[in-house]
Enzyme design. Sequence first.
Site, short mmCIF file in Angstrom:
data_model
loop_
_atom_site.label_atom_id
_atom_site.label_comp_id
_atom_site.label_asym_id
_atom_site.label_seq_id
_atom_site.Cartn_x
_atom_site.Cartn_y
_atom_site.Cartn_z
N LYS A 1 -26.59 -42.59 -22.96
CA LYS A 1 -27.52 -42.82 -21.59
C LYS A 1 -26.85 -43.90 -20.62
O LYS A 1 -26.72 -43.73 -19.32
CB LYS A 1 -28.87 -42.99 -21.96
CG LYS A 1 -29.50 -42.28 -22.74
CD LYS A 1 -31.00 -42.48 -22.72
CE LYS A 1 -31.80 -41.51 -23.54
NZ LYS A 1 -33.20 -41.59 -23.42
N ASP B 1 -36.82 -40.27 -18.01
CA ASP B 1 -37.36 -40.98 -19.00
C ASP B 1 -38.38 -41.96 -18.64
O ASP B 1 -39.62 -41.96 -19.11
CB ASP B 1 -36.44 -41.90 -19.77
CG ASP B 1 -35.71 -41.17 -21.00
OD1 ASP B 1 -36.07 -40.10 -21.31
OD2 ASP B 1 -34.43 -41.93 -21.39
N ILE C 1 -41.78 -44.04 -29.07
CA ILE C 1 -40.96 -43.08 -28.45
C ILE C 1 -40.29 -42.22 -29.50
O ILE C 1 -39.83 -41.00 -29.12
CB ILE C 1 -40.25 -43.43 -27.36
CG1 ILE C 1 -38.94 -44.31 -27.88
CG2 ILE C 1 -40.92 -44.47 -26.21
CD1 ILE C 1 -37.87 -44.23 -26.82
N TYR D 1 -40.05 -39.52 -32.26
CA TYR D 1 -40.71 -38.29 -32.79
C TYR D 1 -40.34 -37.66 -34.03
O TYR D 1 -40.86 -36.41 -34.19
CB TYR D 1 -40.71 -37.44 -31.39
CG TYR D 1 -39.39 -37.00 -31.10
CD1 TYR D 1 -38.62 -35.72 -31.83
CD2 TYR D 1 -38.65 -37.33 -29.99
CE1 TYR D 1 -37.59 -35.26 -31.27
CE2 TYR D 1 -37.32 -37.07 -29.83
CZ TYR D 1 -36.95 -36.03 -30.36
OH TYR D 1 -35.72 -35.36 -30.03
#
Length: 275
Positions: free
Chosen positions: A70, A107, A215, A217
């Site tokens: 990122k 995000d 966050i 998952y």
Amino acid sequence: MTDKLPYAEVIGDPIAHSQSPLIHNFWLEALNIEAEYRKTHVTADSLSTYFLQRRADPDWLGCNVTIPHKIAVLDYVDDPGGVRDRIGAVNTIASETGGPLIGTNTDAGGFLQPLLRDGWQGQSAVIIGSGGAARAILFALASLGVPDISIMARDAAKGQALLDRARVKGRVLGMADALPAADLLVNSTSLGMVGQPALDLDLTPLPEKAIVYDIVYAPLETGLLKAARARGLRTLDGLEMLIGQAALAFDIFFDAQPPRELDGELRERLLAAQS
């Protein structure tokens, strides 16, 4: 599906765990849009080659970016929205054939969606981690005007740099430090993810009305969320942010609003995919 369809994708290292294709393809099918969404394993040393190849493909609409790229992808994109200065990380890249790659970050908006939906008005937050996701989350909380924000990080200098970039006067804590009595605790790291070390925290200092937001998952029920529920604390799982940021990216890639009224069915499919 044929190779001739327009497509977007998610890139990362690792990438096998990603549920983004399930989400986007569910929406594409629901809206009868002839396109597809894929996932592609891209290592750090092959980013340059990846973008060269994709820019030459007229069917490529862009990509989402996950761990650990990122920040690195900032070197490959134009930044008309000032994401580099405001957040310092990109998770969505849009492409037009022959044009520049445009980087943005969904995000932050995806993270905020469940908090805004639930009318959260907390005054303090702790973010675990100092990577790309943490940058977006810090920006999101600062945009809400949360006055007391702490960063819990292995590297104190990296945590302080995160606060400085966001122009937030917060605190930096070590990973072994006690949690402050915050209204919101957010895990922005991969700790607790399948194949990663567990995140072991003493949640005792958190007040009864605190929210714990993880966050991660995969798995959806992380050790952190189990511990929070055992204390009777409110929780938000990783699908909240995943679906929220995906909805914003879907509009960018496919020029259509996803059918959020189908979120219940989508969550069921995501849970089934994990079992």
